[in-house]
Design an enzyme around this catalytic site. Sequence first.
Site, PDB file in Angstrom:
ATOM      1  N   PRO A 106       0.792  -1.221   0.000  1.00  0.00           N
ATOM      2  CG  PRO A 106      -0.487  -1.334   1.939  1.00  0.00           C
ATOM      3  CD  PRO A 106       0.519  -2.060   1.154  1.00  0.00           C
ATOM      4  CD  GLU A 107       4.302   2.350  -3.537  1.00  0.00           C
ATOM      5  OE1 GLU A 107       4.474   3.407  -4.157  1.00  0.00           O
ATOM      6  OE2 GLU A 107       4.851   1.285  -3.858  1.00  0.00           O
TER       7      GLU A 107
ATOM      8  NE  ARG B  44       7.486  -8.645   5.605  1.00  0.00           N
ATOM      9  CZ  ARG B  44       8.370  -8.038   4.844  1.00  0.00           C
ATOM     10  NH1 ARG B  44       7.976  -7.432   3.754  1.00  0.00           N
ATOM     11  NH2 ARG B  44       9.620  -8.029   5.175  1.00  0.00           N
TER      12      ARG B  44
END
Length: 269
Positions: free
Chosen positions: A2-3, A112
């Site tokens: 996610p950017e 993660r």
Amino acid sequence: MPELPEAEYMVRRLVECAPEARIREATVLRASLIAPQSPDELAETVRGRRVVSYARRAKNVLLHLDKGWTLRVQLGMTGHFYWIADARVLPRFTRVWFALGNGAALVFEDSRTFGNLHVHRTEELAEVFAAYGPEPLEDGFSWQQLKASGARAKGPIKPFLLDQSKVVGLGNIWAAESLFAAGIAPGRAIPELDDAAWKALHRAIRKTLTAAIENAFRVTGSAEDFPEADLLACAVYGRPGAPCRRCKGPIERFVQAGRSTFHCPQCQR
DNA sequence: TCGATCCTGTAG
DNA sequence: CTACAGGATCGA
């Protein structure tokens, strides 16, 4: 991944799917994601709160709640935040979820576990984000502003673009893509960039991020789908050895500041 | 400004 | 099994 585009996509989906959400109960399945706050503290703060609006700042998803609270979701490497209709079937990597009415829920899924959730007083958000650089898609963001961010920087341009204190929202993928669109080599030293290069970079960043947001909607069907497929749209990222779409020469990969960098040595100078 | 590190999943 | 991963932060 996610950017900025992915965070923006999530926010827009939330606006569509859960505009009137009220949080009945928060359940923290992985306490480490709430630190330094305690899971109990977070859960108590958001219990019964209504979502007044959704927003994005840099790569953070923000839920502005009533009574002056804001839930901030930092997505990390693999975080997804989205609405689901049926909380009885939680997604596989759900770490935190917020029960709404009608059996629906807001879910934070993060395989993660590099993500982070935090509640703040809304009026204190400015301090939380004090170190952030400008938002690249805001109207006021100019090439002069971008150039000014790099005024005293000496290193290569690509790590500079990843530095959220210079300009926010770019991560490893869209930094590489923006540099390709601007025709600038990732290893180019910042002091060597002239005004034309800063203009090109500014334009490329905005174009790349805007296109990525649009593409996320094009490739995605439902709220819970995540636009992984936008990687298919990349010109250089993840395509080592493949032919450059512009010059047909091979895309190259190298490690820069500990991260993979992809570029076309022919098209980027 | 860099490298190491947090932790876990997936691909090879 | 090992290598690698798109983020952010800390300490050197």
